[in-house]
Design a protein around this motif. Structure first.
Motif, PDB file in Angstrom:
ATOM      1  N   MET A   1       0.863  -1.186   0.000  1.00 19.69           N
ATOM      2  CA  MET A   1       0.000   0.000   0.000  1.00 19.69           C
ATOM      3  C   MET A   1       0.900   1.237   0.000  1.00 19.69           C
ATOM      4  SD  MET A   1      -2.755   1.131   2.935  1.00 19.69           S
ATOM      5  CE  MET A   1      -1.553   2.007   3.953  1.00 19.69           C
ATOM      6  N   ARG A   2       0.741   2.151  -0.968  1.00 19.94           N
ATOM      7  CA  ARG A   2       1.564   3.340  -1.000  1.00 19.94           C
ATOM      8  C   ARG A   2       1.117   4.289   0.103  1.00 19.94           C
ATOM      9  NH1 ARG A   2       5.998   3.238  -2.235  1.00 19.94           N
ATOM     10  NH2 ARG A   2       6.127   5.450  -2.471  1.00 19.94           N
ATOM     11  N   HIS A   3       2.099   4.894   0.766  1.00 19.58           N
ATOM     12  CA  HIS A   3       1.718   5.818   1.850  1.00 19.58           C
ATOM     13  C   HIS A   3       1.677   7.233   1.312  1.00 19.58           C
ATOM     14  CE1 HIS A   3       1.648   3.400   5.571  1.00 19.58           C
ATOM     15  NE2 HIS A   3       2.199   2.542   4.757  1.00 19.58           N
ATOM     16  N   THR A   4       0.821   8.020   1.878  1.00 19.76           N
ATOM     17  CA  THR A   4       0.678   9.399   1.368  1.00 19.76           C
ATOM     18  C   THR A   4       1.570  10.338   2.175  1.00 19.76           C
ATOM     19  OG1 THR A   4      -1.059   9.698   2.951  1.00 19.76           O
ATOM     20  CG2 THR A   4      -1.738   9.033   0.717  1.00 19.76           C
ATOM     21  N   TYR A   5       1.445  11.625   1.895  1.00 19.79           N
ATOM     22  CA  TYR A   5       2.375  12.612   2.443  1.00 19.79           C
ATOM     23  C   TYR A   5       2.484  12.528   3.954  1.00 19.79           C
ATOM     24  CZ  TYR A   5       4.469  16.686   4.323  1.00 19.79           C
ATOM     25  OH  TYR A   5       5.260  17.507   5.055  1.00 19.79           O
ATOM     26  N   HIS A   6       1.393  12.414   4.644  1.00 23.67           N
ATOM     27  CA  HIS A   6       1.509  12.632   6.090  1.00 23.67           C
ATOM     28  C   HIS A   6       2.447  11.613   6.718  1.00 23.67           C
ATOM     29  CE1 HIS A   6      -1.355   9.306   6.172  1.00 23.67           C
ATOM     30  NE2 HIS A   6      -0.990   9.129   7.419  1.00 23.67           N
ATOM     31  N   ASP A   7       2.741  10.549   5.953  1.00 23.43           N
ATOM     32  CA  ASP A   7       3.598   9.531   6.551  1.00 23.43           C
ATOM     33  C   ASP A   7       5.001  10.046   6.795  1.00 23.43           C
ATOM     34  OD1 ASP A   7       1.616   7.365   6.381  1.00 23.43           O
ATOM     35  OD2 ASP A   7       1.722   7.923   4.283  1.00 23.43           O
ATOM     36  N   VAL A   8       5.447  10.992   5.949  1.00 25.48           N
ATOM     37  CA  VAL A   8       6.789  11.531   6.163  1.00 25.48           C
ATOM     38  C   VAL A   8       6.857  12.140   7.559  1.00 25.48           C
ATOM     39  CG1 VAL A   8       8.480  13.250   5.412  1.00 25.48           C
ATOM     40  CG2 VAL A   8       7.120  12.003   3.714  1.00 25.48           C
ATOM     41  N   GLU A   9       5.772  12.821   7.930  1.00 22.96           N
ATOM     42  CA  GLU A   9       5.756  13.449   9.255  1.00 22.96           C
ATOM     43  C   GLU A   9       5.785  12.381  10.338  1.00 22.96           C
ATOM     44  OE1 GLU A   9       5.824  16.708   9.712  1.00 22.96           O
ATOM     45  OE2 GLU A   9       5.878  16.896   7.528  1.00 22.96           O
ATOM     46  N   PHE A  10       5.093  11.292  10.078  1.00 24.20           N
ATOM     47  CA  PHE A  10       4.914  10.292  11.152  1.00 24.20           C
ATOM     48  C   PHE A  10       5.728   9.041  10.897  1.00 24.20           C
ATOM     49  CE2 PHE A  10       1.922  12.926  13.101  1.00 24.20           C
ATOM     50  CZ  PHE A  10       1.188  13.531  12.087  1.00 24.20           C
ATOM     51  N   CYS A  11       6.688   9.128   9.990  1.00 25.31           N
ATOM     52  CA  CYS A  11       7.570   7.991   9.707  1.00 25.31           C
ATOM     53  C   CYS A  11       8.248   7.617  11.023  1.00 25.31           C
ATOM     54  CB  CYS A  11       8.587   8.428   8.642  1.00 25.31           C
ATOM     55  SG  CYS A  11      10.116   7.491   8.652  1.00 25.31           S
ATOM     56  N   ALA A  12       8.028   6.365  11.433  1.00 27.25           N
ATOM     57  CA  ALA A  12       8.472   5.899  12.756  1.00 27.25           C
ATOM     58  C   ALA A  12       9.958   6.180  12.992  1.00 27.25           C
ATOM     59  CB  ALA A  12       8.177   4.409  12.888  1.00 27.25           C
ATOM     60  N   THR A  13      10.778   5.846  12.004  1.00 26.31           N
ATOM     61  CA  THR A  13      12.226   6.029  12.203  1.00 26.31           C
ATOM     62  C   THR A  13      12.550   7.503  12.410  1.00 26.31           C
ATOM     63  OG1 THR A  13      12.510   4.199  10.652  1.00 26.31           O
ATOM     64  CG2 THR A  13      14.462   5.475  11.204  1.00 26.31           C
ATOM     65  N   ARG A  14      11.880   8.345  11.633  1.00 24.94           N
ATOM     66  CA  ARG A  14      12.168   9.786  11.736  1.00 24.94           C
ATOM     67  C   ARG A  14      11.815  10.300  13.131  1.00 24.94           C
ATOM     68  NH1 ARG A  14      10.740  14.961  11.100  1.00 24.94           N
ATOM     69  NH2 ARG A  14       8.516  14.696  11.316  1.00 24.94           N
ATOM     70  N   VAL A  15      10.657   9.871  13.613  1.00 23.53           N
ATOM     71  CA  VAL A  15      10.224  10.341  14.933  1.00 23.53           C
ATOM     72  C   VAL A  15      11.191   9.831  16.005  1.00 23.53           C
ATOM     73  CG1 VAL A  15       8.368  10.218  16.646  1.00 23.53           C
ATOM     74  CG2 VAL A  15       7.802  10.499  14.212  1.00 23.53           C
ATOM     75  N   ALA A  16      11.579   8.565  15.890  1.00 22.59           N
ATOM     76  CA  ALA A  16      12.506   7.988  16.877  1.00 22.59           C
ATOM     77  C   ALA A  16      13.837   8.742  16.861  1.00 22.59           C
ATOM     78  CB  ALA A  16      12.731   6.510  16.584  1.00 22.59           C
ATOM     79  N   LEU A  17      14.365   8.976  15.680  1.00 20.48           N
ATOM     80  CA  LEU A  17      15.645   9.676  15.577  1.00 20.48           C
ATOM     81  C   LEU A  17      15.543  11.086  16.161  1.00 20.48           C
ATOM     82  CD1 LEU A  17      16.732   8.541  12.000  1.00 20.48           C
ATOM     83  CD2 LEU A  17      17.952   8.041  14.138  1.00 20.48           C
ATOM     84  N   SER A  18      14.395  11.727  15.948  1.00 20.42           N
ATOM     85  CA  SER A  18      14.254  13.101  16.463  1.00 20.42           C
ATOM     86  C   SER A  18      14.263  13.109  18.004  1.00 20.42           C
ATOM     87  CB  SER A  18      12.969  13.732  15.938  1.00 20.42           C
ATOM     88  OG  SER A  18      11.850  13.044  16.475  1.00 20.42           O
ATOM     89  N   LEU A  19      13.848  11.999  18.625  1.00 21.88           N
ATOM     90  CA  LEU A  19      13.884  11.907  20.091  1.00 21.88           C
ATOM     91  C   LEU A  19      15.312  11.741  20.605  1.00 21.88           C
ATOM     92  CD1 LEU A  19      10.938   9.435  20.892  1.00 21.88           C
ATOM     93  CD2 LEU A  19      11.006  11.906  21.285  1.00 21.88           C
ATOM     94  N   LEU A  20      16.163  11.142  19.787  1.00 22.40           N
ATOM     95  CA  LEU A  20      17.493  10.755  20.245  1.00 22.40           C
ATOM     96  C   LEU A  20      18.590  11.710  19.838  1.00 22.40           C
ATOM     97  CD1 LEU A  20      17.217   6.985  19.238  1.00 22.40           C
ATOM     98  CD2 LEU A  20      16.921   7.970  21.525  1.00 22.40           C
ATOM     99  N   ALA A  21      18.351  12.408  18.739  1.00 24.09           N
ATOM    100  CA  ALA A  21      19.443  13.220  18.185  1.00 24.09           C
ATOM    101  C   ALA A  21      19.655  14.466  19.050  1.00 24.09           C
ATOM    102  CB  ALA A  21      19.124  13.605  16.752  1.00 24.09           C
ATOM    103  N   GLY A  22      20.738  15.144  18.782  1.00 17.68           N
ATOM    104  CA  GLY A  22      21.030  16.366  19.538  1.00 17.68           C
ATOM    105  C   GLY A  22      22.361  16.218  20.250  1.00 17.68           C
ATOM    106  N   LYS A  23      22.849  17.308  20.791  1.00 15.48           N
ATOM    107  CA  LYS A  23      24.194  17.327  21.380  1.00 15.48           C
ATOM    108  C   LYS A  23      24.266  16.499  22.660  1.00 15.48           C
ATOM    109  CE  LYS A  23      27.943  20.287  22.823  1.00 15.48           C
ATOM    110  NZ  LYS A  23      28.610  21.575  22.580  1.00 15.48           N
ATOM    111  N   TRP A  24      23.178  16.544  23.486  1.00 16.66           N
ATOM    112  CA  TRP A  24      23.313  15.986  24.836  1.00 16.66           C
ATOM    113  C   TRP A  24      22.605  14.649  25.040  1.00 16.66           C
ATOM    114  CZ3 TRP A  24      27.143  18.397  26.903  1.00 16.66           C
ATOM    115  CH2 TRP A  24      27.365  19.747  26.628  1.00 16.66           C
TER     116      TRP A  24
END
Lengths: 112, 112
Positions: A1-24
């Motif tokens: 099933m092709r995913h539509t645009y909103h998936d980029v916002e809610f792409c699991a890996t992206r969200v996870a990485l955003s929680l972990l990334a950063g200097k500290w």
């Protein structure tokens, strides 16, 4: 099933990485993988982070459900932080990422 | 051995996460894990990314040695992008992170 645009916002890996990334956050995880730590211990062991920034990072991790904050009664009362079960599950993944980076990225160090 | 300040800068996990985090890189990795892709295919399959941003993201990944760019002679000449061996090694790690996020973060989607 092709995913539509909103998936980029809610792409699991992206969200996870955003929680972990950063200097500290990565180095905070590193210290918390060793077990519960008092704020003062974290502040001492993570060079050059201000108390304000450290508190904010811990609050973000707490809000994301990755860290738990415990107040211990006593005088003065003591506050410790530890990884939640959800946060602790990231251990093996971050360790693999650390190994990948040490293998492939020049000049990085594996904090032991 | 206790590490000194500069390690925060060069903490392997932190550096690796900084290469992967961001709005477009995770989904770019997702598409490139499927194999070599033409720029036009990537642009078509990643909704709402501009060509300029897509090109910049690919250049960053190329500079980090995670993506290889191949020019195929023909008329017109064709350019394909693929993960390098180093980049491809991130597959299992990002897949584990994706699974962790789908399990633990409400509202995220596993791009299939």
């Amino acid at each position: 099933m092709r995913h539509t645009y909103h998936d980029v916002e809610f792409c699991a890996t992206r969200v996870a990485l955003s929680l972990l990334a950063g200097k500290w956050k990565p180095i905070l995880f590193f210290h918390l993988f060793a077990g519960p730590r008092r704020f003062s211990e974290l502040w001492r062991d993570i060079p050059r982070v201000s108390k304000k920034v450290l508190l904010e990072q811990l609050r973000q991790l707490e809000a994301a459900g990755l860290v738990e904050r415990t107040v211990h009664n006593g005088f003065p009362p003591e506050v410790t932080y530890q990884l939640s079960a959800k946060g602790a599950e990231l251990g093996p993944i971050l360790r693999r990422l650390d190994e990948w980076a040490v293998k492939h990225i020049e000049g990085v160090v594996q904090i032991s």
